[in-house]
Design an enzyme around this catalytic site. Structure first.
Site, PDB file in Angstrom:
ATOM      1  N   LYS A  64      22.711  44.254  39.413  1.00  0.00           N
ATOM      2  CA  LYS A  64      22.907  44.802  38.070  1.00  0.00           C
ATOM      3  C   LYS A  64      24.337  44.558  37.661  1.00  0.00           C
ATOM      4  CE  LYS A  64      21.756  47.094  34.433  1.00  0.00           C
ATOM      5  NZ  LYS A  64      22.235  45.886  33.679  1.00  0.00           N
ATOM      6  N   GLN A 120      31.630  45.325  40.673  1.00  0.00           N
ATOM      7  CA  GLN A 120      30.393  45.925  40.177  1.00  0.00           C
ATOM      8  C   GLN A 120      29.615  46.605  41.311  1.00  0.00           C
ATOM      9  OE1 GLN A 120      29.663  44.989  36.608  1.00  0.00           O
ATOM     10  NE2 GLN A 120      28.582  46.928  36.761  1.00  0.00           N
ATOM     11  N   LYS A 147      31.246  49.996  41.914  1.00  0.00           N
ATOM     12  CA  LYS A 147      31.055  50.806  40.710  1.00  0.00           C
ATOM     13  C   LYS A 147      29.620  51.327  40.653  1.00  0.00           C
ATOM     14  CE  LYS A 147      32.315  48.667  36.971  1.00  0.00           C
ATOM     15  NZ  LYS A 147      32.388  47.926  35.685  1.00  0.00           N
ATOM     16  N   LYS A 162      26.990  39.800  38.542  1.00  0.00           N
ATOM     17  CA  LYS A 162      27.676  39.539  37.273  1.00  0.00           C
ATOM     18  C   LYS A 162      27.436  38.092  36.891  1.00  0.00           C
ATOM     19  CE  LYS A 162      30.492  41.845  34.544  1.00  0.00           C
ATOM     20  NZ  LYS A 162      30.708  43.289  34.372  1.00  0.00           N
ATOM     21  N   GLY A 172      25.431  43.359  28.870  1.00  0.00           N
ATOM     22  CA  GLY A 172      26.579  42.794  28.174  1.00  0.00           C
ATOM     23  C   GLY A 172      27.883  42.983  28.931  1.00  0.00           C
ATOM     24  N   ASP A 173      28.887  42.280  28.471  1.00  0.00           N
ATOM     25  CA  ASP A 173      30.283  42.459  28.889  1.00  0.00           C
ATOM     26  C   ASP A 173      31.081  41.834  27.735  1.00  0.00           C
ATOM     27  OD1 ASP A 173      31.859  43.256  31.553  1.00  0.00           O
ATOM     28  OD2 ASP A 173      32.872  41.499  30.769  1.00  0.00           O
ATOM     29  N   THR A 206      30.289  53.211  27.849  1.00  0.00           N
ATOM     30  CA  THR A 206      31.465  52.878  28.663  1.00  0.00           C
ATOM     31  C   THR A 206      32.676  53.669  28.167  1.00  0.00           C
ATOM     32  OG1 THR A 206      30.516  50.680  28.940  1.00  0.00           O
ATOM     33  CG2 THR A 206      32.782  50.976  29.673  1.00  0.00           C
ATOM     34  N   ASN A 211      33.738  47.052  21.935  1.00  0.00           N
ATOM     35  CA  ASN A 211      32.839  48.182  22.127  1.00  0.00           C
ATOM     36  C   ASN A 211      33.448  49.294  22.996  1.00  0.00           C
ATOM     37  OD1 ASN A 211      30.774  48.964  24.511  1.00  0.00           O
ATOM     38  ND2 ASN A 211      29.850  49.257  22.502  1.00  0.00           N
ATOM     39  N   SER A 259      23.057  51.986  31.578  1.00  0.00           N
ATOM     40  CA  SER A 259      22.097  50.889  31.732  1.00  0.00           C
ATOM     41  C   SER A 259      20.994  51.295  32.713  1.00  0.00           C
ATOM     42  CB  SER A 259      22.791  49.636  32.268  1.00  0.00           C
ATOM     43  OG  SER A 259      23.392  48.903  31.225  1.00  0.00           O
TER      44      SER A 259
HETATM   45  N1  GLU Z   1      29.621  44.979  31.881  1.00  0.00           N
HETATM   46  C1  GLU Z   1      29.568  46.386  32.146  1.00  0.00           C
HETATM   47  C2  GLU Z   1      30.395  46.707  33.368  1.00  0.00           C
HETATM   48  O1  GLU Z   1      31.415  46.107  33.568  1.00  0.00           O
HETATM   49  C3  GLU Z   1      28.156  46.948  32.153  1.00  0.00           C
HETATM   50  C4  GLU Z   1      27.180  46.284  33.049  1.00  0.00           C
HETATM   51  C5  GLU Z   1      25.727  46.760  32.863  1.00  0.00           C
HETATM   52  O2  GLU Z   1      25.464  47.613  32.035  1.00  0.00           O
HETATM   53  O3  GLU Z   1      24.897  46.261  33.624  1.00  0.00           O
HETATM   54  O4  GLU Z   1      30.102  47.579  34.145  1.00  0.00           O
END
Ligand code: GLU
Length: 448
Positions: A93, A114, A117, A129, A168-169, A213, A244, A380
């Site tokens: 994810k 990630q 996190k 990612k 997204g990112d 976020t 965002n 998410s």
């Molecule tokens: N891009 C976001 C992050 O850095 C969200 C990733 C997601 O929702 O999967 O955590």
């Protein structure tokens, strides 16, 4: 290397050797490895099972050509990536970044962060990612659509609700997710909402995902302030960026009684002593997709500083929400000198190692990105829960869940830091807490 435990130093050297030139990835790995000395002393099985070496090697890395045609009919070629880093806690994810700076080293740093996190959220999601070196700036809507369709024409075979769930990112928002979802649906002939998150509200998206976020980061800083018997009330704040994350950080800061006086884009900064007019920023950025300099055209009292450094403005709370390495050692020293007492990272790895050291030495409340900005991916995961249950929750219910998750992450990081002899150090707390859960799952799954 002075800070890395001897047992771990060789592992870091190996990462440098195996991944030449990927400086952002090296930085992200070093930051985690520096925290793990006491963990491997306490859990020797992690060394025996070579958990650290395995975590540093992505499970799968996909690099692909993305050909598309621009509005003039000219053929364009970009490079697409998806790095599936770790699936011990759930399907991969993590977001997709479309930005000209994207190369393997950026995607690997983001994918690595990630994993920890996502572990911190407490939800069943692994880490991954992706993205492309495509520059959405100045592209027409049709060009963005054609690019997204071509990107998904390769990516679709690698993803799925139980396999890998992108979102997204930077450079990828609701519009891009829409085009990619449409193409996925067309190729596979499956209406499978759980394959992407950050979807539109009428086709499987979750309320609060857009805000998550920024709201989550602000909730986290609020908890750090509470732990010091303080609050946002009356605090002057800086939020870098104007995408965002920045927009909804500003919104929540204002709701909690703080005053945000500056934000930025890659060209310059807007300084509004009276407090930023968020409705205007939303209009400029979300509706018109223009530059932040337009703010000063409408609000004559505000200053636009082309090429300025936002961290030179005195503040009590700083929330870097633009991109990696946007606060260096000198910026961090300026912030501390000007009275900054709390920093919460809305972006991924926005502070250089020198900057982090300044914040930790000054003993201000410093929330590293992998803890502070986990609210986006956590929401998410809530979107995935709603998709799995064919359900949609109210804004209030979802926001409360997000807040509870952020309060929990804060508590876990805080307590872990104390347990490992580094009270108040959220870097140590986040790294260790995120790591242990993944490591235990990897031991349980055997050598895979
Ligand atoms: N891009 C976001 C992050 O850095 C969200 C990733 C997601 O929702 O999967 O955590």
């Amino acid at each position: 290397m002075a800070h890395v435990d001897q047992k771990i130093e060789g592992m870091y050297q190996e990462v440098l050797k195996r991944n030449p030139g990927e400086t952002e990835f090296h930085q992200a790995v070093l930051e985690v490895l520096e925290s793990l000395g006491p963990v491997v002393s306490k859990h020797p099985q992690f060394l025996e099972r070579k958990i650290i070496q395995r975590i540093c090697e992505p499970e799968r890395q996909i690099i692909f050509r993305v050909p598309w045609q621009d509005d003039k009919g000219e053929v364009q070629i970009n490079r697409g990536f998806r790095v599936e880093f770790n699936s011990s806690l759930g399907p991969y994810k993590g977001g997709l970044r479309f930005h000209p700076s994207v190369y393997l080293g950026i995607i690997k740093f983001l994918g690595f962060e990630q994993c920890f996190k996502n572990s911190l959220t407490g939800l069943p999601i692994g880490g991954g990612k992706g993205g492309a070196d495509f520059d959405p700036k100045g592209k027409s809507d049709d060009e963005v659509m054609r690019f997204c369709q071509s990107f998904m024409t390769e990516l679709y075979r690698h993803i799925g609700e139980h396999t890998d769930v992108p979102a997204g990112d930077i450079g990828v928002g609701g519009r891009e997710i829409g085009y990619m979802f449409g193409q996925y649906k067309r190729i596979t002939n499956r209406y499978e909402p759980g394959v992407l998150t950050g979807k539109g509200l009428t086709w499987g998206g979750s309320l609060v995902r857009t805000e998550a976020t920024g709201y989550g980061a602000t909730f986290f800083v609020n908890e750090m302030l509470k732990a010091r018997k303080d609050s946002f009330a009356g605090k002057t704040c800086l939020v870098s960026g104007s995408g965002n994350v920045a927009i909804y950080t500003i919104e929540k800061i204002h709701q909690l009684g703080g005053k945000c006086v500056a934000c930025s884009d890659s060209n310059g900064i807007i300084y509004d002593e009276k407090g930023l007019d968020l409705e205007l920023i939303k209009q400029i950025k979300e509706v018109e997709r223009r530059r932040i300099s337009d703010y000063a055209k409408t609000h004559k009292h505000a200053k636009y500083i082309a090429g300025g450094n936002i961290w030179d403005i005195p503040c009590q709370v700083a929330m870097p929400s633009a991109t990696q390495n946007e606060i260096n050692g000198k910026d961090a020293a300026t912030l501390v000198k000007n009275g900054c007492i709390a920093v919460g990272e809305g972006a991924n790895m926005p502070t250089t190692p020198e900057g982090v050291k300044v914040f930790l030495d000054a003993k201000i409340a410093y929330g590293p990105g992998k803890a502070t900005n986990a609210g986006g991916v956590a929401t998410s995961a809530l979107e995935m829960q709603q998709n799995a249950g064919r359900d949609s929750w109210t804004f209030e219910y979802t926001e409360k869940k997000l807040e509870d998750i952020m309060v929990n992450i804060h508590r876990n990081c805080f307590e872990t830091a104390e347990e490992y002899g580094a009270p108040g150090n959220y870097v140590v707390g986040a790294n260790i807490c995120g790591f242990i859960k993944i490591a235990n799952a990897m031991v349980a799954h055997g050598l895979v």
